[in-house]
Design a protein around this motif. Structure first.
Motif, PDB file in Angstrom:
ATOM      1  N   GLU A 191       0.874  -1.173   0.000  1.00 59.45           N
ATOM      2  CA  GLU A 191       0.000   0.000   0.000  1.00 59.45           C
ATOM      3  C   GLU A 191       0.911   1.223   0.000  1.00 59.45           C
ATOM      4  OE1 GLU A 191      -3.705   1.905   2.537  1.00 59.45           O
ATOM      5  OE2 GLU A 191      -2.614   0.200   3.343  1.00 59.45           O
ATOM      6  N   ARG A 227      -9.207  14.416  -1.175  1.00 57.31           N
ATOM      7  CA  ARG A 227      -8.720  13.309  -1.986  1.00 57.31           C
ATOM      8  C   ARG A 227      -7.214  13.485  -2.122  1.00 57.31           C
ATOM      9  NH1 ARG A 227     -12.819  12.953  -7.083  1.00 57.31           N
ATOM     10  NH2 ARG A 227     -14.696  12.503  -5.882  1.00 57.31           N
ATOM     11  N   GLU A 236      -2.212   6.406  -7.550  1.00 55.86           N
ATOM     12  CA  GLU A 236      -3.045   5.881  -6.481  1.00 55.86           C
ATOM     13  C   GLU A 236      -3.803   7.043  -5.864  1.00 55.86           C
ATOM     14  OE1 GLU A 236      -2.544   3.539  -2.285  1.00 55.86           O
ATOM     15  OE2 GLU A 236      -1.364   2.840  -3.997  1.00 55.86           O
ATOM     16  N   GLU A 237      -5.043   6.799  -5.507  1.00 56.33           N
ATOM     17  CA  GLU A 237      -5.883   7.841  -4.887  1.00 56.33           C
ATOM     18  C   GLU A 237      -6.461   7.296  -3.590  1.00 56.33           C
ATOM     19  OE1 GLU A 237     -10.086   9.955  -5.919  1.00 56.33           O
ATOM     20  OE2 GLU A 237      -8.587   9.931  -7.494  1.00 56.33           O
ATOM     21  N   LYS A 238      -6.486   8.153  -2.586  1.00 54.25           N
ATOM     22  CA  LYS A 238      -7.059   7.779  -1.296  1.00 54.25           C
ATOM     23  C   LYS A 238      -7.962   8.908  -0.849  1.00 54.25           C
ATOM     24  CE  LYS A 238      -5.811   5.419   2.818  1.00 54.25           C
ATOM     25  NZ  LYS A 238      -5.954   4.038   2.503  1.00 54.25           N
ATOM     26  N   LYS A 239      -9.119   8.567  -0.322  1.00 55.27           N
ATOM     27  CA  LYS A 239     -10.070   9.557   0.194  1.00 55.27           C
ATOM     28  C   LYS A 239      -9.894   9.620   1.698  1.00 55.27           C
ATOM     29  CE  LYS A 239     -13.015   8.424  -3.600  1.00 55.27           C
ATOM     30  NZ  LYS A 239     -14.024   7.543  -4.090  1.00 55.27           N
ATOM     31  N   ILE A 240      -9.694  10.836   2.210  1.00 54.86           N
ATOM     32  CA  ILE A 240      -9.462  10.994   3.640  1.00 54.86           C
ATOM     33  C   ILE A 240     -10.373  12.091   4.200  1.00 54.86           C
ATOM     34  CG2 ILE A 240      -7.071  10.230   3.488  1.00 54.86           C
ATOM     35  CD1 ILE A 240      -6.227  13.168   3.813  1.00 54.86           C
TER      36      ILE A 240
END
Length: 141
Positions: free
Chosen positions: A61, A121, A135-139
């Motif tokens: 990750e 994002r 890669e994208e992650k929502k926080i």
């Protein structure tokens, strides 16, 4: 009052209501597009799909978020280059882009406690061993 006057008053009321909505919508100045160059990004979308597939194929990750310390951790090897975009969908004026050039071993910590609280994002685009990744992650801060 007869039917004719009632219908006429109803039509005038409806027109006044619609005109009020038009005036309100025209006076709004805080409208932001999701991205400035939306159409260019849409054309290059297939390249983006390939970057995402490459990132899914990695055995780690890459983007992690620790909500308690309000820190983003990036697991990138030495020599990786790219950019980290902190994207706020509700207000484009808060967006930030950080260039990345990894020169040390281990995870890279990026503190985000100064960002306005809310939904963000995190979009990471990088090059590793000649291949491009995304890669994208929502926080939520």
């Amino acid at each position: 009052m007869d039917w004719g006057k009632g219908i006429l008053l109803t039509i005038f009321g409806f027109v006044a209501f619609i005109m009020t909505l038009v005036v309100i919508s025209v006076r709004q100045d805080d409208i932001h597009l999701v991205t400035e160059n939306y159409y260019e990004k849409e054309i290059k979308y297939q390249e983006q799909i390939e970057r995402e597939k490459s990132a899914v194929g990695l055995d780690r990750e890459v983007v992690m978020f620790d909500a308690s310390s309000k820190t983003i951790y990036l697991d990138l090897p030495v020599g990786a280059k790219g950019s980290l975009q902190l994207f706020r969908p509700s207000d484009a004026r808060l967006d930030q882009e950080l260039p990345l050039d990894i020169t040390t071993e281990g995870k890279t910590a990026i503190p985000v406690e100064k960002l306005k609280s809310g939904y963000w994002r995190v979009q990471l685009t990088w090059t590793e061993n000649g291949l491009e990744y995304y890669e994208e992650k929502k926080i939520t801060i």
